[in-house]
Write a protein that holds these residues in place. Sequence first.
Motif, PDB file in Angstrom:
ATOM      1  N   UNK A 271       0.728  -1.286  -0.006  1.00  0.00           N
ATOM      2  CA  UNK A 271      -0.060   0.074  -0.018  1.00  0.00           C
ATOM      3  C   UNK A 271       0.994   1.119  -0.152  1.00  0.00           C
ATOM      4  N   UNK A 272       0.268   2.383  -0.421  1.00  0.00           N
ATOM      5  CA  UNK A 272       0.861   3.477  -0.450  1.00  0.00           C
ATOM      6  C   UNK A 272       0.304   4.578   0.692  1.00  0.00           C
ATOM      7  N   UNK A 273       1.053   5.177   1.480  1.00  0.00           N
ATOM      8  CA  UNK A 273       0.404   6.052   2.464  1.00  0.00           C
ATOM      9  C   UNK A 273       1.009   7.454   2.230  1.00  0.00           C
ATOM     10  N   UNK A 274       0.156   8.325   2.062  1.00  0.00           N
ATOM     11  CA  UNK A 274       0.340   9.870   1.797  1.00  0.00           C
ATOM     12  C   UNK A 274       0.392  10.528   3.204  1.00  0.00           C
TER      13      UNK A 274
ATOM     14  N   UNK B  85      -1.573   9.456  11.153  1.00  0.00           N
ATOM     15  CA  UNK B  85      -0.714   8.450  10.272  1.00  0.00           C
ATOM     16  C   UNK B  85      -0.460   7.504  11.234  1.00  0.00           C
ATOM     17  N   UNK B  86       0.109   7.915  12.394  1.00  0.00           N
ATOM     18  CA  UNK B  86       0.735   6.817  13.180  1.00  0.00           C
ATOM     19  C   UNK B  86      -0.559   5.752  13.802  1.00  0.00           C
ATOM     20  N   UNK B  87      -1.613   6.396  14.064  1.00  0.00           N
ATOM     21  CA  UNK B  87      -2.829   5.702  14.417  1.00  0.00           C
ATOM     22  C   UNK B  87      -3.100   4.749  13.401  1.00  0.00           C
ATOM     23  N   UNK B  88      -3.154   5.367  12.127  1.00  0.00           N
ATOM     24  CA  UNK B  88      -3.715   4.333  11.010  1.00  0.00           C
ATOM     25  C   UNK B  88      -2.706   3.279  10.861  1.00  0.00           C
TER      26      UNK B  88
ATOM     27  N   UNK C 133       5.816   5.192   1.964  1.00  0.00           N
ATOM     28  CA  UNK C 133       5.480   6.533   2.590  1.00  0.00           C
ATOM     29  C   UNK C 133       5.876   7.423   1.626  1.00  0.00           C
ATOM     30  N   UNK C 134       4.842   8.279   1.215  1.00  0.00           N
ATOM     31  CA  UNK C 134       5.284   9.416   0.340  1.00  0.00           C
ATOM     32  C   UNK C 134       5.005  10.641   1.362  1.00  0.00           C
ATOM     33  N   UNK C 135       5.951  11.444   1.327  1.00  0.00           N
ATOM     34  CA  UNK C 135       6.037  12.831   1.934  1.00  0.00           C
ATOM     35  C   UNK C 135       5.471  13.985   1.339  1.00  0.00           C
ATOM     36  N   UNK C 136       4.553  14.329   1.535  1.00  0.00           N
ATOM     37  CA  UNK C 136       3.557  15.186   0.805  1.00  0.00           C
ATOM     38  C   UNK C 136       4.268  16.608   0.844  1.00  0.00           C
ATOM     39  N   UNK C 137       5.007  17.032   2.042  1.00  0.00           N
ATOM     40  CA  UNK C 137       5.546  18.491   2.561  1.00  0.00           C
ATOM     41  C   UNK C 137       6.636  18.691   1.062  1.00  0.00           C
TER      42      UNK C 137
ATOM     43  N   UNK D 173      -9.812   7.575   2.827  1.00  0.00           N
ATOM     44  CA  UNK D 173      -9.429   8.582   3.757  1.00  0.00           C
ATOM     45  C   UNK D 173      -9.991   8.393   5.151  1.00  0.00           C
ATOM     46  N   UNK D 174      -9.473   8.943   6.225  1.00  0.00           N
ATOM     47  CA  UNK D 174     -10.237   8.437   7.699  1.00  0.00           C
ATOM     48  C   UNK D 174      -9.876   7.085   8.060  1.00  0.00           C
ATOM     49  N   UNK D 175      -8.667   6.674   7.409  1.00  0.00           N
ATOM     50  CA  UNK D 175      -8.357   5.105   7.769  1.00  0.00           C
ATOM     51  C   UNK D 175      -7.719   5.085   9.292  1.00  0.00           C
ATOM     52  N   UNK D 176      -7.648   6.166   9.929  1.00  0.00           N
ATOM     53  CA  UNK D 176      -7.235   6.220  11.436  1.00  0.00           C
ATOM     54  C   UNK D 176      -8.399   5.740  12.170  1.00  0.00           C
ATOM     55  N   UNK D 177      -9.762   5.789  11.658  1.00  0.00           N
ATOM     56  CA  UNK D 177     -10.833   5.392  12.152  1.00  0.00           C
ATOM     57  C   UNK D 177     -10.963   3.794  12.082  1.00  0.00           C
ATOM     58  N   UNK D 178     -10.763   2.875  13.021  1.00  0.00           N
ATOM     59  CA  UNK D 178     -10.705   1.568  12.897  1.00  0.00           C
ATOM     60  C   UNK D 178     -11.802   0.912  12.236  1.00  0.00           C
ATOM     61  N   UNK D 179     -13.164   1.430  12.266  1.00  0.00           N
ATOM     62  CA  UNK D 179     -14.173   1.081  11.571  1.00  0.00           C
ATOM     63  C   UNK D 179     -14.195   1.336  10.132  1.00  0.00           C
ATOM     64  N   UNK D 180     -13.752   2.370   9.855  1.00  0.00           N
ATOM     65  CA  UNK D 180     -13.421   2.576   8.296  1.00  0.00           C
ATOM     66  C   UNK D 180     -12.306   1.904   7.736  1.00  0.00           C
ATOM     67  N   UNK D 181     -11.119   1.571   8.198  1.00  0.00           N
ATOM     68  CA  UNK D 181     -10.231   0.908   7.779  1.00  0.00           C
ATOM     69  C   UNK D 181     -10.584  -0.662   7.739  1.00  0.00           C
ATOM     70  N   UNK D 182     -11.383  -1.014   8.795  1.00  0.00           N
ATOM     71  CA  UNK D 182     -11.819  -2.510   8.788  1.00  0.00           C
ATOM     72  C   UNK D 182     -12.699  -2.638   7.221  1.00  0.00           C
ATOM     73  N   UNK D 183     -13.420  -1.845   7.149  1.00  0.00           N
ATOM     74  CA  UNK D 183     -14.542  -2.014   5.988  1.00  0.00           C
ATOM     75  C   UNK D 183     -13.776  -1.937   4.788  1.00  0.00           C
TER      76      UNK D 183
END
Length: 115
Positions: free
Chosen positions: A4-7, A15-18, A34-38, A63-73
């Motif tokens: 996977x790619x993480x921006x 991001x740490x939570x995700x 990991x892609x550094x956007x800055x 987006x909002x993958x730091x929310x476990x329910x969203x990431x799980x889905x």
Amino acid sequence: MIRLTLYTTLGCHLCDELEHHLASLSVAEVMLERIEIADDDALMARYGERIPVLVDADGVELERGFEPECLAAWLAERGWLHEGAVETAEAQASQPKRAYLRHGRRFLGQRDPTR
């Protein structure tokens, strides 16, 4: 292995939570690019207010993958969800967070790590 790619950007606590949830909810080991956007104006314009954004090999963004329910889905749609991990995460989330005082400051956690 799931690739996977993480921006992201330096110091992104969401991001740490995700990443934490991703490691515990995935059925297989995850390799993150990991892609550094800055470092890129175009990436800052696209992702600056949206990070963390997780992207699969087909280019589908989460987006909002730091929310476990969203990431799980999102993981379940791809067959990458470890079902037992969801139950464990839900059980932990339902437990009240404990707090302790140290030098007059309140910290959340199971116990004071200095003891």
